[in-house]
Design a protein around this motif. Structure first.
Motif, PDB file in Angstrom:
ATOM      1  N   SER A  35      25.574   9.996  -1.723  1.00 34.99           N
ATOM      2  CA  SER A  35      26.468  11.154  -2.228  1.00 34.99           C
ATOM      3  C   SER A  35      27.037  11.895  -0.872  1.00 34.99           C
ATOM      4  O   SER A  35      26.159  12.287   0.013  1.00 34.99           O
ATOM      5  N   ALA A  36      28.196  12.027  -0.933  1.00 36.08           N
ATOM      6  CA  ALA A  36      28.886  13.124   0.143  1.00 36.08           C
ATOM      7  C   ALA A  36      28.481  14.659   0.048  1.00 36.08           C
ATOM      8  O   ALA A  36      29.198  15.388   0.716  1.00 36.08           O
ATOM      9  N   ASP A  37      27.790  14.953  -0.983  1.00 31.36           N
ATOM     10  CA  ASP A  37      27.766  16.430  -1.400  1.00 31.36           C
ATOM     11  C   ASP A  37      26.593  16.787  -0.524  1.00 31.36           C
ATOM     12  O   ASP A  37      25.430  16.442  -0.691  1.00 31.36           O
ATOM     13  N   TYR A  38      26.820  17.783   0.500  1.00 33.03           N
ATOM     14  CA  TYR A  38      25.819  18.445   1.092  1.00 33.03           C
ATOM     15  C   TYR A  38      25.880  19.826   1.270  1.00 33.03           C
ATOM     16  O   TYR A  38      25.347  20.673   2.144  1.00 33.03           O
ATOM     17  N   ASN A  39      26.233  20.382   0.071  1.00 35.72           N
ATOM     18  CA  ASN A  39      26.290  21.905  -0.053  1.00 35.72           C
ATOM     19  C   ASN A  39      24.977  22.645   0.041  1.00 35.72           C
ATOM     20  O   ASN A  39      23.985  21.809  -0.044  1.00 35.72           O
ATOM     21  N   PRO A  40      25.109  23.980   0.434  1.00 36.97           N
ATOM     22  CA  PRO A  40      23.497  24.455   0.700  1.00 36.97           C
ATOM     23  C   PRO A  40      22.811  24.524  -0.554  1.00 36.97           C
ATOM     24  O   PRO A  40      21.547  24.768  -0.537  1.00 36.97           O
ATOM     25  N   GLY A  41      23.150  24.298  -1.873  1.00 41.29           N
ATOM     26  CA  GLY A  41      22.461  23.979  -2.913  1.00 41.29           C
ATOM     27  C   GLY A  41      21.773  22.737  -2.867  1.00 41.29           C
ATOM     28  O   GLY A  41      20.985  22.850  -4.112  1.00 41.29           O
ATOM     29  N   VAL A  42      21.868  21.802  -2.406  1.00 40.94           N
ATOM     30  CA  VAL A  42      21.422  20.373  -2.196  1.00 40.94           C
ATOM     31  C   VAL A  42      20.111  20.470  -1.274  1.00 40.94           C
ATOM     32  O   VAL A  42      20.475  20.840  -0.186  1.00 40.94           O
ATOM     33  N   ALA A  43      19.107  20.166  -2.009  1.00 43.69           N
ATOM     34  CA  ALA A  43      17.858  20.294  -1.068  1.00 43.69           C
ATOM     35  C   ALA A  43      18.263  19.190   0.191  1.00 43.69           C
ATOM     36  O   ALA A  43      18.711  18.139   0.187  1.00 43.69           O
ATOM     37  N   ALA A  44      17.514  19.459   1.196  1.00 40.41           N
ATOM     38  CA  ALA A  44      17.613  18.998   2.681  1.00 40.41           C
ATOM     39  C   ALA A  44      17.175  17.470   2.500  1.00 40.41           C
ATOM     40  O   ALA A  44      16.188  17.134   1.857  1.00 40.41           O
ATOM     41  N   ASN A  45      17.771  16.588   2.920  1.00 42.19           N
ATOM     42  CA  ASN A  45      17.296  15.126   2.948  1.00 42.19           C
ATOM     43  C   ASN A  45      17.255  14.491   1.796  1.00 42.19           C
ATOM     44  O   ASN A  45      16.303  13.538   1.631  1.00 42.19           O
ATOM     45  N   THR A  46      18.127  15.063   0.901  1.00 43.23           N
ATOM     46  CA  THR A  46      18.006  14.119  -0.636  1.00 43.23           C
ATOM     47  C   THR A  46      19.202  13.226  -0.891  1.00 43.23           C
ATOM     48  O   THR A  46      19.112  12.456  -1.601  1.00 43.23           O
ATOM     49  N   GLN A  47      20.100  13.440   0.171  1.00 44.44           N
ATOM     50  CA  GLN A  47      21.573  12.509  -0.021  1.00 44.44           C
ATOM     51  C   GLN A  47      21.652  11.628   1.293  1.00 44.44           C
ATOM     52  O   GLN A  47      22.498  11.536   1.801  1.00 44.44           O
ATOM     53  N   VAL A  48      20.539  10.975   1.308  1.00 46.14           N
ATOM     54  CA  VAL A  48      20.272  10.019   2.686  1.00 46.14           C
ATOM     55  C   VAL A  48      20.270   8.587   2.172  1.00 46.14           C
ATOM     56  O   VAL A  48      19.093   8.497   1.425  1.00 46.14           O
ATOM     57  N   SER A  49      20.928   7.831   2.585  1.00 53.48           N
ATOM     58  CA  SER A  49      20.427   6.427   2.407  1.00 53.48           C
ATOM     59  C   SER A  49      20.042   5.685   3.587  1.00 53.48           C
ATOM     60  O   SER A  49      19.889   6.216   4.489  1.00 53.48           O
ATOM     61  N   MET A  50      19.586   4.409   3.309  1.00 55.23           N
ATOM     62  CA  MET A  50      18.775   3.558   4.577  1.00 55.23           C
ATOM     63  C   MET A  50      19.749   3.419   5.548  1.00 55.23           C
ATOM     64  O   MET A  50      19.398   3.548   6.611  1.00 55.23           O
ATOM     65  N   ILE A  51      21.188   3.363   5.094  1.00 53.96           N
ATOM     66  CA  ILE A  51      22.011   3.327   6.344  1.00 53.96           C
ATOM     67  C   ILE A  51      22.341   4.765   7.137  1.00 53.96           C
ATOM     68  O   ILE A  51      22.197   4.466   8.398  1.00 53.96           O
ATOM     69  N   ASP A  52      22.292   5.718   6.460  1.00 53.22           N
ATOM     70  CA  ASP A  52      22.483   7.048   7.031  1.00 53.22           C
ATOM     71  C   ASP A  52      21.061   7.270   8.059  1.00 53.22           C
ATOM     72  O   ASP A  52      21.251   7.915   8.788  1.00 53.22           O
ATOM     73  N   ALA A  53      20.159   6.799   7.600  1.00 52.63           N
ATOM     74  CA  ALA A  53      18.612   7.132   8.234  1.00 52.63           C
ATOM     75  C   ALA A  53      18.617   6.047   9.426  1.00 52.63           C
ATOM     76  O   ALA A  53      17.516   6.100   9.954  1.00 52.63           O
ATOM     77  N   ALA A  54      19.462   4.938   9.451  1.00 49.17           N
ATOM     78  CA  ALA A  54      19.543   3.947  10.533  1.00 49.17           C
ATOM     79  C   ALA A  54      18.336   3.273  10.602  1.00 49.17           C
ATOM     80  O   ALA A  54      17.486   2.856  11.376  1.00 49.17           O
ATOM     81  N   MET A  55      17.800   2.931   9.398  1.00 48.63           N
ATOM     82  CA  MET A  55      16.793   1.915   9.145  1.00 48.63           C
ATOM     83  C   MET A  55      16.990   0.449   9.681  1.00 48.63           C
ATOM     84  O   MET A  55      18.303   0.215   9.385  1.00 48.63           O
TER      85      MET A  55
END
Length: 492
Positions: A35-55
């Motif tokens: 998800s591209a939603d990262y507003n302040p109400g979204v808990a940190a590091n919960t909208q992260v895929s394996m690609i985003d984390a550079a696995m």
């Protein structure tokens, strides 16, 4: 009219280049399904895929809707859309960039969005085209937090991989006398506001500087009036306020002028802006500049865009703010200022048009009420139909402007009901009965015989006194036009 700054050795002029980043609206990120939603109400590091984390072994997949958004913005800025473009890896290390590189589109290759332009109003009041060199797609980084712990930095990757569109203004070094670039702090602000309006009107981005979804790198150089060559520029990074951008430009220009007039040379530095002091300072010099070592991304094929894709998006384009302003001024007779205020956002324009409905005669009154009253109370959620009813009641002579404001205040204070209902509930209907007004006029004139004598002796300015007295006697309900007519008849 050229914006100039007076120095000890003569007049100087500014050359300003802007690199503006807007975060593109999409359900998922540029190269992943997170998800591209990262507003302040979204808990940190919960909208992260394996690609985003550079696995290891994770391959990027281009988001088609992000491409469409780039094309949509390109069409809105009158730009060339490249039929073929490529992606490259921009190498640099930072804790919130887990890949160790950013996927972007290199300057030496055609981007999705090529040469274009937008029109602003220059400092002399004339239309002016600001040339845009390119707008290219790239990944955003994550976000580092340095204030959560006295000795640790925390990283949130929710934003990592969200698409950015970087919009770069054009300075034609081969033709430095062309006037397609920004030459004053005010023009820089007008340009950025136009970018924001276009991004919002097309649905490409929220472009909210306060939230960081629009930010700007500001390039500034100065030269003597009459010079044709560009001098050395500096770049002030990551500006997120129209006010601060203007202040930074003004300060940086004067700093450079002082260096030149003292016999020195400006170095091509990257600057930071200090909000508290309104000053800039060197963040890194040219010698310390990062070598991004671009090379083609081996995991991404060239992007091919078809004519059919472009024309489909073109057919779905909404009316843009500039066209809407022209329509409001030409068809509705609104002033440039009013038209500008009513096109500041799509929501404001829709509200205005809903209140106006199919009655263009309402336009000026609705505009006046919105700008003078509603904009002053942004927390008040008035219905367009209620404002339409209010201006119709004034036009029909049912209420005066003063009574309309009384009704508006009651609605502002939370009283329920439409304007006509509130007027009837409080007996606020305008008095149009000439016999009742004549009676009030007679009483006022009888009680102010001395003023009547003065008026008849030539002090015609007392007419305002009599009108006010009659309006007071009728609790502001008398028809003002009728009051004036009857008073002139009685006094003359």
């Amino acid at each position: 009219m050229t914006y100039t700054i007076k120095g000890k050795t003569g007049d100087w002029e500014l050359v300003i280049g802007l690199e503006t980043h807007i975060e593109v609206l999409s359900h998922s990120k540029l190269f992943s399904g997170a998800s591209a939603d990262y507003n302040p109400g979204v808990a940190a590091n919960t909208q992260v895929s394996m690609i985003d984390a550079a696995m290891p072994g994770m391959l990027p997949v281009l988001n088609a809707e992000c491409v469409n958004q780039a094309i949509r913005f390109g069409l809105a800025i009158n730009a060339e859309i490249s039929r073929t473009s490529k992606f490259a890896r921009k190498q640099y290390f930072y804790p919130d960039l887990p890949q160790g590189y950013q996927i972007s589109q290199p300057a030496e290759e055609p981007p999705v969005v090529g040469r274009g332009w937008i029109e602003i109003i220059s400092d002399d009041g004339a239309p002016k085209k600001i040339l845009i060199e390119r707008a290219h797609m790239e990944q955003d980084a994550g976000k580092s937090f340095h204030d959560k712990h006295p000795s640790k930095t925390f990283v949130d990757l929710n934003r990592s991989g969200v698409m950015l569109l970087e919009i770069v203004t054009f300075l034609d070094i081969k033709n430095p006398e062309n006037n397609g670039y920004i030459t004053s702090p005010d023009e820089a602000e007008r340009y950025l506001r136009q970018i924001r309006e276009i991004a919002r009107a097309t649905g490409v981005s929220n472009a909210n500087m306060e939230e960081g979804s629009m930010r700007c790198d500001v390039n500034v150089s100065v030269r003597k009036v009459g010079e044709t060559k560009f001098r050395t520029r500096t770049e002030t990074k990551n500006m997120v306020s129209f006010k601060f951008i203007k202040t930074a430009i003004e300060y940086e220009a004067r700093r450079q002028i002082e260096i030149y007039e003292s016999g020195g040379e400006v170095s091509q530095d990257t600057m930071r802006y200090n909000q508290d002091s309104g000053t800039t300072s060197v963040m890194r010099s040219k010698e310390d500049a990062l070598d991004y070592r671009y090379f083609p991304d081996p995991d991404l094929l060239p992007l091919i865009i078809t004519d059919e894709q472009i024309e489909k998006i073109r057919s779905e384009m909404p009316e843009l703010p500039a066209a809407r302003r022209a329509r409001y001024m030409g068809d509705l007779g609104l002033s440039e200022y009013d038209a500008g205020r009513l096109t500041e956002s799509v929501e404001i324009s829709k509200w205005f048009e809903s209140a106006m409905g199919d009655k263009p005669a309402r336009a000026k009154s609705v505009a006046n009420w919105m700008i003078s009253e509603l904009f002053a109370h942004p927390e008040f959620e008035m219905k367009p139909a209620d404002l339409a009813e209010l201006v119709d009641m004034i036009a029909a002579g049912e209420i005066s402007g003063k009574i309309a404001k009384d009704i508006f205040i009651k609605m502002l204070d939370g009283e329920s009901g439409a304007p006509r209902e509130i007027a009837e509930r409080h007996g606020l209907k305008q008095v149009n009965d000439t016999s009742a007004i004549e009676k009030a006029v007679a009483e006022v004139l009888a009680a102010n015989a001395a003023q009547v004598a003065e008026y008849k002796s030539g002090k015609v300015g007392l007419m305002g006194f009599f009108v006010g007295a009659v309006m007071k006697a009728t609790n502001g309900k008398a028809n003002p036009a009728a009051v004036n007519e009857i008073l002139r008849e009685k006094l003359n």
